[in-house]
Design an enzyme around this catalytic site. Sequence first.
Site, PDB file in Angstrom:
ATOM      1  N   ASP A 272       0.861  -1.178   0.000  1.00 21.28           N
ATOM      2  CA  ASP A 272       0.000   0.000   0.000  1.00 21.28           C
ATOM      3  C   ASP A 272       0.906   1.239   0.000  1.00 21.28           C
ATOM      4  O   ASP A 272       1.894   1.292   0.731  1.00 21.28           O
ATOM      5  CB  ASP A 272      -0.856  -0.046   1.269  1.00 21.28           C
ATOM      6  CG  ASP A 272      -1.884   1.057   1.315  1.00 21.28           C
ATOM      7  OD1 ASP A 272      -2.724   1.114   0.412  1.00 21.28           O
ATOM      8  OD2 ASP A 272      -1.834   1.874   2.262  1.00 21.28           O
TER       9      ASP A 272
ATOM     10  N   GLU B 137       1.494   0.206  -4.969  1.00 26.52           N
ATOM     11  CA  GLU B 137       0.995   1.482  -5.476  1.00 26.52           C
ATOM     12  C   GLU B 137       2.182   2.438  -5.571  1.00 26.52           C
ATOM     13  O   GLU B 137       2.754   2.814  -4.547  1.00 26.52           O
ATOM     14  CB  GLU B 137      -0.016   2.077  -4.493  1.00 26.52           C
ATOM     15  CG  GLU B 137      -1.319   1.341  -4.389  1.00 26.52           C
ATOM     16  CD  GLU B 137      -2.281   2.051  -3.431  1.00 26.52           C
ATOM     17  OE1 GLU B 137      -3.408   2.337  -3.833  1.00 26.52           O
ATOM     18  OE2 GLU B 137      -1.894   2.325  -2.278  1.00 26.52           O
TER      19      GLU B 137
END
Length: 647
Positions: free
Chosen positions: A330, A359
């Site tokens: 993340d 990400e």
Amino acid sequence: MTIPNIYNNTSHFDFPYSSKAMGVNYTKERTSITLWIPFAEQVVWRIYDNGLGGKLLKELLLTSHEDGTWSAEINKDLHGHYYTIQVKNHGKWLNEIPDIYAFSTGVNGQRGMIFDPEKTNPEQWKEDQYIHLSHYTDASIYELHVRDFTQHPESGVNNNGLFLGLAEENTHNAIGEKTGLNHLVDLGISHVHLLPISDYCKLDERTPQNGYNWGYDPLNFNTLEGSYSTNPFDGMSRIIEFKKLVQTLHKNHIGVVLDVVYNHTGLVEDAYFDQTIPGYYFRHNTDGQLSNASGCGNEFASEKPMARKYLIDSLKYWCKEYHIDGFRFDLMGIYDIETMNIIEEELRKINPAILLYGEGWTADRSPLDESHRAVKNNTQQLKNIACFSDDFRDTIKGNQFDVHSLGFISGKQYEEEHLKHIIVAGLPHPQIKESYLNNDLKYWADSPQQVINFFSCHDDYTIFDKLKLALDRKDYDTIDERICLGLAINILSQGIPFLHSGVELLRTKKGVQNSYKSPDFVNQIEWDKKNNEVVGICNYLKNLIRLRNEYPFIKCENKQEIQENIEFINNYIPGVVTFIIHNKKKRDKQTSKICISFNNTTKQHHIDVPSGNWKELSIDKYQILKSGSKTDIIVSRALSATIYLDL
Ligand code: CA
């Protein structure tokens, strides 16, 4: 309480380093604890008979060592006991917490648990194997939230919303359609990607039915979330039950990817890191305040030696102890590049098939210069680590920050060059005119192995809801076709396909954009809606995955193959992109090439193609539609993906 911030006054180079194994170490004869807490004045270790409340059984002071560690041991079998530590810093006692390495906890993650790891292994756990993966592009990833997937009564499972619910095999809804794990096995996906399953703080595990959370509010990074277990009060249940889930998924040839959220903590002032060594594990702005690239109040300082060690130790633990097949980072743009590459190296030693992606962005600015961080534009400096392609997402469905914006599947015009760009994983290709691309579409990856293609995920509206918002009402009856077109582009483009759970079930979140704490009513997969119409879409997705696997030449392995094997058809028709993938390396003997046409118009078109024994393959039925002779014209069907094989 304001905590004195050591880091403000002390460069992290002034901290000692310790390579010791940290946390609690259990044997039947004794349990020891080792913690790295330089500059602490005292550290207390307390042993309890319960994870919450109960009796204090023992309290002792830890001994300090030159490398900044503190340790103690108790010569007794402490299996099943709980513990806390408490640190005295600058004359003040900080909060009583589990240690940051705690491998399990009592309810709500307030106390660590001491347990015999051998007792957490299901039968035949030692024989359980990682899922083999030769290339990242051989993966097809399916993202789901444990509770969402089986919470609905129509899922037909007994352990609704729990690890064990997802491990139940052969389940069906009331009309006999496959649900839960049975549905996943049927689709043929290679990996499930689980939204955070490590302990998070904003759901009371005593009454999980009264709340809901995605889990991006981490508390204990090495402990499983208690609300997914049958007994959150017993730190053993969650481990045994999650291992059963991993084992069952592996038995069904599905790998397990964990969404990990080391980039920040759910608590800010009371974060367990700061209650151990105030300031060390986080980054700060020049004014000494916590920086906030996570948008959640703090950001993890992956570049500091002992923070890096913590991160690597934790990931190795999950990989080894739970047989994890991959990690999704993340806000990976917060981590430094050097740490990410060490993670890759260390995890690949344990599991050569480990699948790593993240990400490539942050939620806000970071004090660590972008040139050092694992953002999308630095992907080429990351080794065997892929990034999500927001270019892919926005081309397919439109700008995610504008509800009404259109993308290729919602009928946006003049999107052909962008579509070609994402078909080749955003890599340079001789037939793509760079001047036609938006300026922000840079060449960021170096290989299709670094590109995660997705058009919906847990964030934002489901694709069904997005299309409802973006399309005119008169076009609502075309939503199924548009989703199928999106699925075809997703599975048949170069790179790694990634699917949001329920995309194939026309999943709606009732128009809620950010459902991170919305009730089950919004988030759960509605298995009662898997009827004949929806089963058709599920079969369509299943057959696309099958096609990708049965004709491996569809998945080019590197940039050169993409440039040499993919040929776009040049005659321009607005809304239509047609291309051929040549089987030059003869990865299978069945066919020499495949022709794929993506058409977002409501008309069918005839396309001139190089001559071949082109036979149309119906994706719905996975059947060759009819035999024919050599031809140099194909039909690109309205609002769909049309596929021809040269047989
Ligand atoms: Ca929790």
